[in-house]
Every structure is written in C-alpha cells, then in structure tokens.
Motif scaffolding. Structure first.
Motif, PDB file in Angstrom:
ATOM      1  N   LYS A  74       0.831  -1.208   0.000  1.00  9.40           N
ATOM      2  CA  LYS A  74       0.000   0.000   0.000  1.00  9.40           C
ATOM      3  C   LYS A  74       0.863   1.255   0.000  1.00  9.40           C
ATOM      4  N   ALA A  75       1.922   1.209   0.809  1.00  5.41           N
ATOM      5  CA  ALA A  75       2.777   2.392   0.916  1.00  5.41           C
ATOM      6  C   ALA A  75       3.436   2.703  -0.424  1.00  5.41           C
ATOM      7  N   VAL A  76       3.948   1.652  -1.074  1.00  2.00           N
ATOM      8  CA  VAL A  76       4.608   1.864  -2.372  1.00  2.00           C
ATOM      9  C   VAL A  76       3.619   2.460  -3.364  1.00  2.00           C
ATOM     10  N   LEU A  77       2.420   1.871  -3.409  1.00  2.00           N
ATOM     11  CA  LEU A  77       1.417   2.358  -4.358  1.00  2.00           C
ATOM     12  C   LEU A  77       1.011   3.789  -4.039  1.00  2.00           C
ATOM     13  N   ALA A  78       0.903   4.095  -2.728  1.00  2.00           N
ATOM     14  CA  ALA A  78       0.502   5.449  -2.328  1.00  2.00           C
ATOM     15  C   ALA A  78       1.535   6.467  -2.790  1.00  2.00           C
ATOM     16  N   VAL A  79       2.808   6.117  -2.651  1.00  2.16           N
ATOM     17  CA  VAL A  79       3.865   7.032  -3.100  1.00  2.16           C
ATOM     18  C   VAL A  79       3.743   7.277  -4.596  1.00  2.16           C
ATOM     19  N   LEU A  80       3.504   6.194  -5.351  1.00  3.72           N
ATOM     20  CA  LEU A  80       3.372   6.332  -6.805  1.00  3.72           C
ATOM     21  C   LEU A  80       2.159   7.185  -7.169  1.00  3.72           C
ATOM     22  N   MET A  81       1.063   6.993  -6.425  1.00  2.24           N
ATOM     23  CA  MET A  81      -0.128   7.784  -6.726  1.00  2.24           C
ATOM     24  C   MET A  81       0.122   9.258  -6.429  1.00  2.24           C
ATOM     25  N   LEU A  82       0.861   9.504  -5.343  1.00  2.00           N
ATOM     26  CA  LEU A  82       1.208  10.882  -4.997  1.00  2.00           C
ATOM     27  C   LEU A  82       2.036  11.500  -6.128  1.00  2.00           C
ATOM     28  N   LEU A  83       2.962  10.692  -6.634  1.00  2.00           N
ATOM     29  CA  LEU A  83       3.768  11.134  -7.774  1.00  2.00           C
ATOM     30  C   LEU A  83       2.865  11.495  -8.948  1.00  2.00           C
ATOM     31  N   GLY A  84       1.838  10.657  -9.142  1.00  2.00           N
ATOM     32  CA  GLY A  84       0.882  10.923 -10.220  1.00  2.00           C
ATOM     33  C   GLY A  84       0.184  12.249 -10.016  1.00  2.00           C
ATOM     34  N   VAL A 106       1.256  14.868  -8.275  1.00  2.00           N
ATOM     35  CA  VAL A 106       2.209  15.965  -8.480  1.00  2.00           C
ATOM     36  C   VAL A 106       2.419  16.200  -9.976  1.00  2.00           C
ATOM     37  N   SER A 107       2.598  15.093 -10.714  1.00  3.18           N
ATOM     38  CA  SER A 107       2.804  15.224 -12.156  1.00  3.18           C
ATOM     39  C   SER A 107       1.597  15.867 -12.819  1.00  3.18           C
ATOM     40  N   SER A 108       0.405  15.492 -12.343  1.00  5.40           N
ATOM     41  CA  SER A 108      -0.820  16.058 -12.912  1.00  5.40           C
ATOM     42  C   SER A 108      -0.841  17.559 -12.746  1.00  5.40           C
ATOM     43  N   VAL A 109      -0.426  18.012 -11.548  1.00  9.63           N
ATOM     44  CA  VAL A 109      -0.411  19.455 -11.294  1.00  9.63           C
ATOM     45  C   VAL A 109       0.543  20.138 -12.266  1.00  9.63           C
ATOM     46  N   PHE A 110       1.724  19.543 -12.443  1.00 14.46           N
ATOM     47  CA  PHE A 110       2.691  20.115 -13.380  1.00 14.46           C
ATOM     48  C   PHE A 110       2.123  20.156 -14.791  1.00 14.46           C
ATOM     49  N   ALA A 111       1.438  19.046 -15.183  1.00 17.80           N
ATOM     50  CA  ALA A 111       0.865  18.993 -16.523  1.00 17.80           C
ATOM     51  C   ALA A 111      -0.183  20.077 -16.700  1.00 17.80           C
ATOM     52  N   PHE A 112      -0.982  20.280 -15.660  1.00 19.83           N
ATOM     53  CA  PHE A 112      -2.061  21.246 -15.732  1.00 19.83           C
ATOM     54  C   PHE A 112      -1.526  22.660 -15.869  1.00 19.83           C
ATOM     55  N   LEU A 113      -0.370  22.892 -15.198  1.00 27.10           N
ATOM     56  CA  LEU A 113       0.190  24.236 -15.199  1.00 27.10           C
ATOM     57  C   LEU A 113       1.049  24.516 -16.431  1.00 27.10           C
ATOM     58  N   ASP A 114       1.150  23.507 -17.317  1.00 24.47           N
ATOM     59  CA  ASP A 114       1.973  23.683 -18.506  1.00 24.47           C
ATOM     60  C   ASP A 114       1.390  24.803 -19.369  1.00 24.47           C
ATOM     61  N   HIS A 115       2.153  25.901 -19.487  1.00 21.57           N
ATOM     62  CA  HIS A 115       1.606  27.102 -20.127  1.00 21.57           C
ATOM     63  C   HIS A 115       1.332  26.913 -21.604  1.00 21.57           C
ATOM     64  N   ALA A 116       2.255  26.209 -22.247  1.00 20.76           N
ATOM     65  CA  ALA A 116       2.161  26.114 -23.705  1.00 20.76           C
ATOM     66  C   ALA A 116       0.852  25.492 -24.167  1.00 20.76           C
ATOM     67  N   VAL A 165       7.211  12.688 -24.229  1.00 22.05           N
ATOM     68  CA  VAL A 165       7.205  11.759 -23.096  1.00 22.05           C
ATOM     69  C   VAL A 165       8.280  12.237 -22.144  1.00 22.05           C
ATOM     70  N   SER A 166       7.868  12.951 -21.096  1.00 13.23           N
ATOM     71  CA  SER A 166       8.864  13.399 -20.131  1.00 13.23           C
ATOM     72  C   SER A 166       8.380  13.018 -18.737  1.00 13.23           C
ATOM     73  N   PHE A 167       8.966  13.629 -17.707  1.00 13.44           N
ATOM     74  CA  PHE A 167       8.661  13.232 -16.326  1.00 13.44           C
ATOM     75  C   PHE A 167       7.169  13.323 -16.026  1.00 13.44           C
ATOM     76  N   VAL A 168       6.539  14.347 -16.578  1.00 13.90           N
ATOM     77  CA  VAL A 168       5.120  14.542 -16.310  1.00 13.90           C
ATOM     78  C   VAL A 168       4.312  13.350 -16.810  1.00 13.90           C
ATOM     79  N   GLU A 169       4.594  12.952 -18.054  1.00 14.90           N
ATOM     80  CA  GLU A 169       3.849  11.825 -18.644  1.00 14.90           C
ATOM     81  C   GLU A 169       4.128  10.538 -17.873  1.00 14.90           C
TER      82      GLU A 169
END
Lengths: 392, 463, 187
Positions: free
Chosen positions: A10-20, A22-32, A348-352
């Motif tokens: 559960k802990a491993v999966l939770a960390v990965l989901m958290l990563l997801g 964070v990445s989503s926020v970065f993707a959303f804020l992508d200005h271009a 395909v970068s860190f966000v994806e």
C-alpha cells in the motif's frame, strides 16, 4: 488461501499515486498547452487502465464461452483485474466530460460552431458526421457501454463466488450474450473515444486494432500478477503449464497486435490517399522514433524472448519482458491520442511518466483490493480437477 | 496432458465402448473393403463434371480470355471470385489443426485429417484460376524470380499479386507437409494390417518405414507442434495477402483497412461451412457417428456463428465508415452495392452469411444435422457472393458514366467454375477411399480420457 | 550390424507399460526403446529420450529464409534494376520495406517448414522405401512393445532379464538375435 493486501505494498502504491498527483499538477500548469497536456494524459492513462479491466473481462467471458478448463484456477486473478472497470468508468467519464464542458480540446468535433454553417469554425466534413458525432448520442453510447460492462463484471463475479455448478452453467450462457455486445461495443467505443479525436480521419480496422492492443496489455498484466502471486507461494495448485499457457497468450496476442498494426499502416501507406495518410504523416512527422520503437519493441521482443518453451516458464524473464511491452502498449495508446490533441507539442517526459505511474498504481491498488476480498482457491467448479491436472 | 477422470459436465467425444483396436478397425474399414456403389457413382458423377471442366479450361486456353464475359470495365470477375472462394475454403483445415491446438480443443481430432485434405485440394483449385487467367500460360514460370534472358528483368516485389504467388505456394506446400507428416503413422497402421500384397507395398512406401519408436514419436510431437505454430500466422497471412490484392488499390469498395482480418474471418467461416458439408455426408456414408458426434457438429456450428458474426460486424463497419468518412466515392460505392443493379447479389450475401448463421443461436437447430447441412450450403453460396459483390460491384461503375457496365458470365465462366467443383470432389472422394479419414494415432491418445467408455482390447496375444 | 540380443516385452495397455518401465528403470534395467501405436505421454523422461533439438534447427532455417528473402528483394528491386512503379520508387531499401514484409514472411515460413521436415525425416531415418522394424505388426494397432538389449545391460544376464519380465505385467516375451549379416538371424 487468501491474498493479504499488506501495508508495505500500500505504501509503495501510495507514493506512486502521490507522484501521479504531483505530475498532474505540473501537466495542468503547462503554459504552452493551456491544460491540454493534462487532459490528453488523463485520457491516455484513464483509457489505458480502463481497457486493462475491459480486456480482463473479455478474457474471462471467453473462458466461460469456450468452456475452457485450464484457466479455472486463475479465475480470481481475471476477476480482480476486471473489477477495475467501475473505477475505470469514472476516469473515462471525467476525461470525456472535460471535452463536453470545453475544459479541453481533445475532441475536434466538440469545438464550438464546428457544425454550424456560417460559423468561423465551420468544417463541412465534420458537419457531415453530425448524425453520429453529437453530444447526446455520444453520451448515450458511452453510458450504455459503461453500464453494460459494469453490470456484466458484477454478475460474473457474483455467480463465480457462489461456487456452484448451476451458476457456472448460467455464466456460460451469459458470456455468449456479453461477447456479442462486446463485439460491437469494442469497435464503437474505440471510434467514439479515440478515433473521433482525429475527426477527419477514418479507418475500418481501427476498432480491432485498439482491441488487439488492450487484449494484449490485459494478458500481460494478468500474467505478471499470476507470476508474482505464484512467487509469493499463493496459488499453490497453479503449475508451470498454467504460466506457460498465459505466456503463450501474451506471445500470440503480441503477434495479433503486430499483425493488425501492420495491416492498417501498410494499407494506408501503400494506397497513399490524402483522406487517410494524414494520420501517419502527423505521427511519422513528429513521433517517428516512438512510432517505430513501439512497433519494434512490441513485436520483436516477445517474439524472440518468449518463443521457446523454457522462456514461457522462466519467471524472471517473463517479468522483465512483460514490463517492457506493457510500457510499449501504453506508448501505443499515447500515440493514438497525443498527435491528435497536442500535435507537434507532445512529449514523453517526467510529467507523462509520473501520471502513467500514478494511474497504474491506482489500478493495481483497486485490483489487489479486489483480490484480497475473495479466497484465491476455487472450491467447487466442474473443471477444477481438470485444471489442477493441467500438464503438458 | 495426463488422464483426467471422467467429467459429467463434458460430453464424451467418442461414443460407445471402444478399444484401441476398434478405433483401428473402424477407420481402416473403408480402405479395406471393396468400393461400394454409392462411392463409385459419386465418383463417376464428379468425374463427369471434372472432365467437362477440363474441357472448358482447354477451350479457354486455346481461345483466350476473351471467351470469358469480362469487359473493359469489369475486367476481373468470376476468375478471381472463384480463386478467393477456393482459397477461403482452404483455410479451415489449418485453422482446425493449428489454432484449435492453441485453444486446447480436443474435438478437432475428429475432423482435422479431412479438413486438411480439403484444404489442400481447395488450394489446388484456387491456384488453377490465376494460372489459367495468366493468358500466356507457357510463360507461367516467370512468376518466380529465375535468372532470365530478358535483360535480367525481375518481378515487381511491390505488387500484391506477386505476394500472392509466394503466399499460395507457401501455404500449399507447408499444409501438404504438415498433413503428410501426420499421415505417416496411420499409413504404417494400414501397412501392418492390409492383406493385398500390392496395397501393402504401396502403403509401405507411403509410410516411410515408420515403426512407432518412442524417439520418433517424441520428434513427431515436436515437429507437429512447431508446424502448428508456424501454420497459425501462415493461415492469417495468406488470406490477408489475398485481401491486399484489393485493399492496396485506391478503388472505392476495395481499399479499406479492415480487409485483412475480415477476409481471414470470412475464410474460416466458409472453410468450416465446407467442412460441415463434407463431414456430414462422410459420417453417414462411413458410419463414423461414434467419432463425429452431434457435439462435434455443434462446436463447428458455434464457430460458424462466431465467424459469421465477425463477418457481419465487418460488413456493417464498412458500411458505417463509408458514410462516416464523408468521401463521396466511398459512400456511393456502398450505397450502390446495396441498392444498385447488383442489389440481388448484395442481399443474397447478407441473407446467407449474416442472417442464416444467427439461427444457430437456437440449440435445437444447431444440433439438427439436416438443418446444419442446409445452412452450410447457404454459407458456401453466401461466401461466393461476398467475393462477387466485392469484386464486381466495385468495378462495374467507372468514374465516368460511359464506363458503367454490367457483367454477364459466359458458358466458359460457368463451366470452369463448376468444373473445379468436380475436380475437387474427385480428389476428395479418392482421398476418402484410400486414406485414413480420421487420425488413427491421435484419436487413440484421447480415447481413455474422452470416450464414453474405454474397452480393453480383445485382440491381444495370450500370456 | 553388430551382434546383439534383443528381448521384447509386449503389453496390452499403455498405462501398464508405463508403470513397468518405471519399475525396470528403478531396478537398473535399461529400456532402449518402446514401440507404440501412438505417443505415450510421460514415457520419454523414464526411458531417457532426450529433448529434441529440432526447435533450434527450425529457428536457424527461419533465419536463413528471412535473410535470403530480404537479400533477394534488395538485389532484384533496389540494386539490379530499380524502377519507379506506380509512384513507389525502388531507390531505397528502407522506404520500400513495408512492401517487402509479406514475401519476407512467407519465405521465412517456407524455409522453416521444409527445412524442419527434411531434418525430421533425416533424424528418424524415415524415407520412402525404408523397411519398418517394429517387432510385431500389431504395435501400430493396439500392442505396445518394450525393447531391451542385452548388450546395454552388462549387469544382467539374459535369464535374469527374462525372469524379471515374466514376473512383470507383460503379456508376452520374445527374444531376437541380430547377427553380423541379416541372413543368420533367427527368432
């Protein structure tokens, strides 16, 4: 024997989901891209994990319909994977809603005024498709697909947990009905959710191409899950012949996917007519390395590394080959959606990668949760004994 | 595979109480007894039709392709329709032996030998059509890349027609080898039983000195498995390549990406229909009811439903996408198919291929042998119409109205087609008389596990 | 042919033979071969039939076929006589590759299947005109025969083997001498 979904996983999966997240926020804020990058990836990953569940449901129904015995001991694995469908359905609905609410520009045909004569966005060809591509009908179809799949996955599960011969016989009949519906829906849902992104473009093979892809990815996932459970000492009655058969399915479906991919590409490349070839021009223009790479990896890797009998029973090899082609099939979905939504800006970068890992972690979480809810061993089934004696 | 205790849920694949010896006797019986009247009269009838067909072919070769009903617009018609029809029929054998092996369907063992024989004869019939329609048939060797004196002019490897040459010749020769390797142990069985010295000599030669050693059986199984593995993608590729004869073009109605898998599904569909037609007669004439049971027929009918529905989905997909594409030529081609001068061909195809197999959803109908036989004939006809519809209706409307035309077959068109059916049946009847129509050795491997009751042989030496 | 004494034990049932073979091997008796009308599953590891290498041969034939096909098409289409046919110019191999895939695939299968079949016949030594050597015509029908060679079992005498076999479930036991020439052979 019961699978215990422990805190460590559960802990491993939770960390990965958290990563997801964070990445989503970065993707959303992508200005271009004005948030489009987020919505594209949401559809890619949402559809990918949903289709894993759908592939599992199809495979489960196929086992019933063919009255297959060998796979009986693996039934719980198939069911747990298929039970992701309700969650996946929510993801699909969110992704599609973003188009309807004009939060994203995923679907070209949803653009304001595109079917209105005289409007600056008017497109005659797209307007010609209005009979099929219109919001009410689109949503009606989507809800019918999702409702059907959710209903069947619960019915199969409920009947399976009864552990009765009579309920099995009923499931065999139901599976035939499901397969008929699936035969139509699997094609139309790929047209609706994916092919309509490149609204001008059309390909009669597209539905079967998407289907071959997710059938293969689902089998890859279920193979790895089975091997992982087996390595944990769960599933004691599952032997190497079962693993061999699952690997053989991955091998055969990799071939099927490659065949369909090539058939679609080659015919469009060969006849070179402008209505069709634009699809590949976009993809080979901006995503050449990925296009060729995905085909090469998903075709050649399983063909060479899973060909021999020993390889199909070698757990380590199964896991690493499967992991690579699993990502390969995700990239295949990526290439179906990104060029039509982000055009040359897709990458395909860190966000994806982060969003992909987050969605897969969510998927695995739900699957393992479902796996832990029922005993892994089958108590009573007409083919239980036959499956236990599956040796070749 | 191990021996499985009998499961009440599964229907037995072999009915009655059989010993290993009974299997041998039952399958060898038609070879050992004198040919009966029924067989002889069927053979004579087929031979008459075959001779008529050969006459037509000779007339065609002597006169030229002008004796067919082709015209400037419809310059490909029955010849290629018949070719694709026969190749399609030739797909069931390999599918049964190879793909059903992958699905672990043991019922295939009752029908695989005859289905493979049918495959080989059908492919021979198919190959006849490109050969005779090549015009200058004495230059036929030029389809292969042989060193030549024409300024080293090579074949065009970009052409799907040349791909076809490779596909059909590979398919034919590989199927033949696969079939023959499976036949060898059964020829050995006949060799060791048959009384007539001439027949014994012939079967000894055919059996390649097989003596059934464990080492040989080990290799036999290995080779069968590898060949099955090869034949599976092969069977997909062959009809895909046939479909590419049309799909690589830019003719509306021909160029569509679904063609390769849809042709494969259609081929399997028509192949199973022909297997049903032949096996239903054979089980009656040869009294093989214990081996080809109602359960077998039902299984084949289920495959007919599945492949028929796949073909139906493909028809509707084509129709839908023709409209969805917004390409007016594409839309017209399909509208014209359904409502134009060839509407009768289109709706015959739809009725035979899509609607009639759906009746098999009713269990009573799919276990009824006479009904099955009728439907199998319907499907055979429907699949011929499918190819006719694809080929002729797409061609008969050129881009200019002055090139609009209609195709009328001549007696040579009809004669050659009917003739190939005659030749096919001559070959199949000869096979049915002199070859083991069921795989004797393979059936024995599943006897203990799947027979209604296993009987210990009474043909044993006393201790 | 060198001189050897062969003892055949005949069985009515494959499962009985399988059990006895297991028993003989565990007692140290070497069973050189078994004649049967169909493959007996589970027998190979008991009597020491080695896993066949035919799969590797098939793979090699496949590679040869693929290479030949690609080389050939490169030579015919790109090198020797490049042409511009229907807007598909043959000036570069890579850009023509999609059109070469079907023939390359077919030729690979062709070479694999025929190479494999030929190797299989050679390995078995089965060709038209070869004489079969099964000990009884019924071993291709419903009789199963175990072949035990005296020369393979130096720890046993002929009588020891015979008494072992007669105590087993075999329905019949036969002895055969193979000599320097075929003519002096007797049952």
């Amino acid at each position: 024997m019961q699978f215990i979904f422990n805190n460590k996983i559960k802990a491993v999966l939770a960390v990965l989901m958290l990563l997801g997240v964070v990445s989503s926020v970065f993707a959303f804020l992508d200005h271009a891209s004005h948030g489009q990058r987020f919505w594209s990836n949401f559809l890619i990953d949402g559809f990918f994990v949903f289709s894993l569940g759908l592939g599992a449901l199809f495979f489960l129904a196929l086992q019933y319909a063919t009255e297959a015995a060998w796979s009986v001991l693996l039934k719980r694995v198939f069911e747990a994977t298929a039970l992701f469908i309700p969650v996946g359905a929510v993801l699909i609905i969110i992704a599609l809603l973003s188009g309807t609410l004009h939060l994203s520009h995923t679907y070209h045909w949803m653009l304001e005024g595109i079917m209105q004569k005289g409007h600056e966005n008017y497109d005659a060809i797209i307007a010609g498709k209005a009979g099929y591509l219109n919001q009410p009908f689109f949503w009606l179809r989507t809800l019918v697909y999702l409702g059907t799949f959710i209903a069947f996955v619960y019915i199969f599960r409920k009947r399976s947990l009864l552990e009765e011969v009579a309920s099995y016989k009923g499931s065999v009949k139901l599976s035939a009905i499901f397969l008929v519906l699936f035969g139509v829906f699997s094609s139309t849902l790929s047209w609706d959710w994916i092919m309509s992104i490149d609204t001008h473009w059309f390909s009669t093979l597209f539905g079967w191409y998407v289907f071959a892809g997710f059938w293969c990815s689902a089998l890859i996932f279920m193979l790895v899950l089975t091997v992982a459970l087996k390595m944990q000492g769960l599933l004691p009655n599952v032997n190497d012949s079962h693993i061999h058969d699952l690997s053989k399915w991955v091998f055969a479906l990799s071939f099927l996917w490659s065949y369909v991919w090539f058939a679609q590409f080659m015919l469009i490349w060969y006849s070179d007519i402008p209505e069709e070839v634009t699809y590949y021009q976009e993809r080979f223009g901006h995503y050449k390395v990925l296009m060729l790479g995905v085909f090469a990896v998903n075709f050649i890797l399983p063909m060479i590394l899973l060909m021999s009998r020993d390889a199909k029973r070698n757990y380590t090899r199964i896991i690493w080959v499967s992991s690579i082609i699993f990502v390969g099939h995700w990239l295949d979905v990526f290439l179906m959606i990104t060029p039509g939504t982000l055009h040359e800006k897709g990458q395909v970068s860190f966000v994806e990668i982060g969003m992909f890992l987050g969605f897969v972690a969510l998927f695995v979480w739900v699957v393992l949760q479902n796996l832990s809810k029922a005993p892994l061993e089958i108590q009573n089934h007409p083919f239980k004994e036959e499956s236990e004696h599956h040796h070749f | 595979m191990g021996h499985i205790s009998h499961n009440n849920f599964r229907e037995p694949l072999i009915l009655g109480e059989k010993s290993y010896h009974d299997v041998t006797v039952d399958i060898c019986a038609p070879i050992e007894r004198k040919p009966n009247m029924l067989w002889a009269s069927l053979l004579s009838l087929a031979a008459i039709i075959a001779v008529w067909g050969i006459g037509n072919i000779l007339y065609l070769l002597g006169t030229g392709i002008g004796s067919w009903g082709l015209n400037n617009t419809v310059d490909w018609a029955w010849d290629i329709t018949n070719f694709v029809w026969w190749v399609g029929i030739g797909h069931a054998g390999t599918l049964i032996s190879a793909v059903l092996l992958l699905f672990r369907q043991r019922w295939r063992m009752a029908i695989n030998r005859s289905a493979e024989a049918m495959t080989i004869f059908a492919v021979v019939m198919a190959a006849t059509f490109p050969a005779i329609h090549a015009g200058r048939y004495w230059l036929l060797y030029f389809v292969f890349p042989l060193p030549n004196q024409f300024g080293s002019l090579w074949q065009n490897f970009n052409s799907p027609l040349l791909w076809d040459v490779f596909a059909i010749s590979t398919y034919f020769s590989v199927s033949l080898v696969f079939w023959y390797i499976g036949l060898i142990p059964d020829f050995a069985t006949i060799r060791d039983r048959i009384k007539s010295p001439t027949a014994k000599r012939v079967y000894s030669l055919l059996a390649f000195g097989w003596s059934g050693r464990a080492k040989h059986w080990h290799r036999f199984e290995m080779v069968s498995l590898i060949l099955a593995g090869l034949a599976t993608p092969l069977v997909f590729s062959v009809h895909s390549i046939v479909s590419m004869d049309f799909a690589t073009s830019v003719i509306p109605g021909w160029h569509t990406t679904i063609f390769p898998p849809y042709f494969v599904a259609g081929a399997v569909f028509s192949g199973f229909a022909m297997v049903l037609t032949l096996m239903l007669i054979m089980r009656k004439v040869y009294k093989l009811e214990a081996y080809i049971t109602r359960g077998h027929v039902e299984m084949m009918n289920i495959i007919i439903i599945v492949t028929g529905s796949l073909v139906g989905v493909a028809y509707l997909t084509e129709l839908f996408v023709a409209w969805y594409s917004g390409v007016e030529y594409e839309s017209y081609a399909f509208l014209n198919r359904a409502t134009g001068p060839y509407w009768w061909a289109y709706w015959s195809m739809m009725t035979c291929n899509v609607i009639s197999p759906q009746l098999f959803w009713i269990k009573k109908l799919r276990t009824n042998l006479i009904f099955t036989f009728i439907i199998s004939i319907f499907v055979n006809i429907g699949m011929w119409f499918e190819r006719f519809v694809i080929i002729v209706t797409s061609l008969h409307r050129g881009h200019l109205p002055s090139t609009w035309s209609y195709f009328y077959p001549t007696f040579v068109d009809i004669g050659v087609y009917i003739g190939t059916i005659g030749i096919f049946f001559v070959l199949f009847l000869l096979y049915a008389k002199y070859f083991p129509v069921l795989p004797i050795a393979e059936v024995k491997t599943i006897l203990k596990a799947t027979a209604e009751k296993f009987k210990v042989s009474d043909n044993q030496p006393k201790k | 042919m060198k001189k050897e004494t062969i003892i055949y034990a005949f069985y009515n049932d494959d499962d009985v033979l399988l059990k006895d073979a297991q028993a003989f091997v565990s007692q140290g008796l070497w069973v050189s071969d078994v004649f049967s009308p169909f493959p007996i599953h589970g027998l190979d590891p008991i009597i020491g039939v080695k896993e066949s290498k035919l799969g590797y041969a098939a793979f090699a034939y496949g590679l040869i076929g693929l290479t030949l096909a690609l080389l050939g098409m490169w030579y015919f289409m790109i090198h020797d006589w490049p042409m511009n046919i229907g807007g598909k110019p043959n000036f570069e191999f890579v850009y023509n590759l999609p059109a070469f895939v079907p023939v390359a695939f077919e030729f690979t299968v062709l070479c694999t299947a025929h190479g494999l079949a030929f190797t299989y016949f050679c390995a078995n030594g089965t060709f038209p005109g070869v004489k079969a050597d099964n000990p009884d015509p019924r071993t291709t029908d419903d009789l199963f025969a175990m072949e035990i060679k005296l020369e393979d079992n130096p720890n046993f005498s002929l009588d020891q083997i015979k008494s072992m076999l007669s105590k087993s479930n075999a329905s019949e036991i036969r002895e055969k001498q193979n000599c320097e020439t075929d003519t002096c052979c007797n049952k």
